[in-house]
Design a protein around this motif. Structure first.
Motif, mmCIF file in Angstrom:
data_model
loop_
_atom_site.group_PDB
_atom_site.id
_atom_site.type_symbol
_atom_site.label_atom_id
_atom_site.label_comp_id
_atom_site.label_asym_id
_atom_site.label_seq_id
_atom_site.Cartn_x
_atom_site.Cartn_y
_atom_site.Cartn_z
ATOM 1 N N SER A 118 0.784 -1.263 0.060
ATOM 2 C CA SER A 118 0.042 0.062 0.026
ATOM 3 C C SER A 118 0.789 1.259 -0.042
ATOM 4 O O SER A 118 2.031 1.291 0.685
ATOM 5 N N ARG A 119 0.234 2.270 -0.648
ATOM 6 C CA ARG A 119 1.231 3.455 -0.658
ATOM 7 C C ARG A 119 0.903 4.290 0.411
ATOM 8 O O ARG A 119 -0.036 4.599 0.976
ATOM 9 N N THR A 120 1.759 4.508 1.406
ATOM 10 C CA THR A 120 1.703 5.158 2.413
ATOM 11 C C THR A 120 1.951 6.552 2.336
ATOM 12 O O THR A 120 1.330 7.482 3.213
ATOM 13 N N LYS A 121 2.508 6.994 1.038
ATOM 14 C CA LYS A 121 2.605 8.204 0.908
ATOM 15 C C LYS A 121 1.901 8.876 -0.460
ATOM 16 O O LYS A 121 1.834 7.785 -1.347
ATOM 17 N N ALA A 122 1.516 9.906 -0.507
ATOM 18 C CA ALA A 122 0.868 10.436 -1.845
ATOM 19 C C ALA A 122 1.966 10.555 -2.888
ATOM 20 O O ALA A 122 3.007 10.670 -2.690
ATOM 21 N N ALA A 123 1.451 10.269 -4.040
ATOM 22 C CA ALA A 123 2.578 10.410 -5.195
ATOM 23 C C ALA A 123 3.030 11.666 -5.053
ATOM 24 O O ALA A 123 2.341 12.549 -4.871
ATOM 25 N N ALA A 124 4.351 11.841 -5.401
ATOM 26 C CA ALA A 124 5.148 12.799 -5.271
ATOM 27 C C ALA A 124 4.569 13.823 -6.178
ATOM 28 O O ALA A 124 4.353 13.305 -7.642
ATOM 29 N N LYS A 125 4.381 15.110 -5.927
ATOM 30 C CA LYS A 125 4.071 15.900 -7.209
ATOM 31 C C LYS A 125 5.146 16.515 -7.802
ATOM 32 O O LYS A 125 6.488 16.372 -7.502
ATOM 33 N N PRO A 126 4.899 16.509 -9.072
ATOM 34 C CA PRO A 126 6.106 17.156 -9.765
ATOM 35 C C PRO A 126 6.657 18.491 -9.567
ATOM 36 O O PRO A 126 6.040 19.273 -8.847
ATOM 37 N N ALA A 127 7.702 18.372 -9.823
ATOM 38 C CA ALA A 127 8.714 19.814 -9.243
ATOM 39 C C ALA A 127 7.942 21.125 -10.053
ATOM 40 O O ALA A 127 7.670 20.829 -11.112
ATOM 41 N N ALA A 128 7.767 21.999 -9.220
ATOM 42 C CA ALA A 128 7.236 23.266 -9.813
ATOM 43 C C ALA A 128 8.093 23.920 -10.997
ATOM 44 O O ALA A 128 9.254 23.670 -10.656
ATOM 45 N N ASP A 129 7.620 24.318 -11.646
ATOM 46 C CA ASP A 129 8.451 25.073 -13.012
ATOM 47 C C ASP A 129 8.658 26.347 -12.663
ATOM 48 O O ASP A 129 7.777 27.149 -12.607
ATOM 49 N N PRO A 130 9.792 26.775 -12.393
ATOM 50 C CA PRO A 130 10.264 28.177 -12.067
ATOM 51 C C PRO A 130 9.736 29.037 -13.214
ATOM 52 O O PRO A 130 9.235 30.239 -13.034
ATOM 53 N N GLY A 131 10.021 28.620 -14.275
ATOM 54 C CA GLY A 131 9.708 29.370 -15.735
ATOM 55 C C GLY A 131 8.277 29.834 -15.776
ATOM 56 O O GLY A 131 7.751 30.766 -15.895
ATOM 57 N N ALA A 132 7.446 28.721 -15.253
ATOM 58 C CA ALA A 132 5.907 28.794 -15.201
ATOM 59 C C ALA A 132 5.533 29.811 -14.277
ATOM 60 O O ALA A 132 4.689 30.966 -14.632
ATOM 61 N N ARG A 133 6.206 29.751 -12.900
ATOM 62 C CA ARG A 133 6.004 30.755 -12.024
ATOM 63 C C ARG A 133 6.156 32.010 -12.530
ATOM 64 O O ARG A 133 5.441 33.034 -12.180
ATOM 65 N N ARG A 134 7.569 32.343 -13.010
ATOM 66 C CA ARG A 134 7.772 33.354 -13.343
ATOM 67 C C ARG A 134 6.980 34.081 -14.419
ATOM 68 O O ARG A 134 6.699 35.310 -14.304
ATOM 69 N N ARG A 135 6.339 33.197 -15.471
ATOM 70 C CA ARG A 135 5.529 33.946 -16.417
ATOM 71 C C ARG A 135 4.118 34.207 -15.780
ATOM 72 O O ARG A 135 3.687 35.293 -16.164
ATOM 73 N N ALA A 136 3.738 33.636 -14.934
ATOM 74 C CA ALA A 136 2.500 33.797 -14.282
ATOM 75 C C ALA A 136 2.655 35.170 -13.474
ATOM 76 O O ALA A 136 1.682 36.117 -13.398
ATOM 77 N N LEU A 137 3.705 35.442 -12.866
ATOM 78 C CA LEU A 137 4.040 36.722 -12.230
ATOM 79 C C LEU A 137 4.092 37.747 -13.173
ATOM 80 O O LEU A 137 3.536 39.001 -12.809
ATOM 81 N N VAL A 138 4.750 37.619 -14.403
ATOM 82 C CA VAL A 138 4.663 38.507 -15.351
ATOM 83 C C VAL A 138 3.455 38.984 -15.882
ATOM 84 O O VAL A 138 3.011 40.106 -15.985
ATOM 85 N N GLY A 139 2.440 37.850 -16.048
ATOM 86 C CA GLY A 139 1.265 37.928 -16.477
ATOM 87 C C GLY A 139 0.426 38.770 -15.366
ATOM 88 O O GLY A 139 -0.340 39.839 -15.947
ATOM 89 N N TRP A 140 0.611 38.474 -14.092
ATOM 90 C CA TRP A 140 -0.352 39.303 -13.337
ATOM 91 C C TRP A 140 0.148 40.889 -13.463
ATOM 92 O O TRP A 140 -0.629 41.622 -13.023
ATOM 93 N N GLY A 141 1.532 40.961 -13.269
ATOM 94 C CA GLY A 141 1.992 42.362 -13.138
ATOM 95 C C GLY A 141 1.596 43.147 -14.321
ATOM 96 O O GLY A 141 0.998 44.430 -14.131
ATOM 97 N N ALA A 142 1.534 42.693 -15.595
ATOM 98 C CA ALA A 142 1.013 43.283 -16.709
ATOM 99 C C ALA A 142 -0.531 43.623 -16.731
ATOM 100 O O ALA A 142 -0.909 44.592 -16.937
#
Length: 224
Positions: A66-90
């Motif tokens: 049995s899986r005792t831990k939740a499946a590991a989430k994919p690592a966050a993409d720094p580029g996607a986060r930066r693009r999101a911040l730029v979009g909100w700033g615009a």
């Protein structure tokens, strides 16, 4: 060794030493049938003592851990986060630009769409009508001849009667004919464009082809 009941085909596990070289009588625990089990696995009936065996437990597939831990989430993409911040700033920058245009250009907006004045008054930003604090004086119009054609001269002054610096809006001149019907209109830019309290701006304009003009009407246009 594995033996099988001849009557019901139930299978059993049995050590080779339990049968022995001579074989022995066994009984099926499932259906009660008895037979002689030889080492060669030849079922032969023999009236000796009976040994009862129990069925081979069914082999169960290995249960995945049995899986005792939740499946590991994919690592966050720094580029996607930066693009999101730029979009909100615009997006925020666009909102600020629209707000600034609505605030500083409210006089022009009200001139183009008068119902907007009610909105500005509701939010506590009343818009002064064009020419507030200014007064026309010494205005005159005259028909004169230039190059053998009738021309219309319009001139006058604008005085700042308020207590603050005022921007002088353009003037709209409307030529009226018989029965005060508008013939045409145009704008005149006074100078200077801003005047202090008590100061005077002047305007002068000559329009060719003044035939049929009987009167002129001058108002603050607010196009500046």
């Amino acid at each position: 060794m594995i033996i099988t009941c001849p009557a019901c085909d139930t299978r059993y596990t049995l050590a080779d030493s339990a049968v022995g070289p001579q074989g022995r009588k066994v009984r099926c625990a499932q259906c009660g049938h008895m037979w002689w089990q030889s080492p060669q696995d030849d079922p032969v009936f023999h009236p000796d003592a009976v040994t009862e065996f129990h069925p081979v437990p069914p082999s169960s597939a290995k249960t995945p851990p049995s899986r005792t831990k939740a499946a590991a989430k994919p690592a966050a993409d720094p580029g996607a986060r930066r693009r999101a911040l730029v979009g909100w700033g615009a997006f925020v920058a666009v909102l600020l630009a629209i707000g600034a245009a609505g605030y500083f250009g409210r006089a022009t907006l009200v001139r183009l769409w008068p119902p907007a004045a009610l909105f500005y008054e509701t939010v506590g930003l009343p818009v002064e009508p064009p020419g507030t604090g200014l007064q026309l004086q010494n205005v005159r119009s005259e028909q004169k001849t230039e190059d053998g054609k009738a021309a219309l001269l319009v001139e006058g002054q604008i005085v700042n009667v308020s207590e603050t610096l005022r921007t002088v809006p353009a003037l709209r001149v409307t030529a009226l004919g018989a029965d005060r019907q508008p013939l045409r209109n145009w704008t005149v830019a006074p100078v200077p464009p801003q005047i202090l309290p008590g100061e005077i701006a002047t305007f002068r304009d000559v329009q060719p082809d003044a035939a049929g003009v009987l009167e002129v009407m001058i108002t603050f246009d607010g196009g500046r």
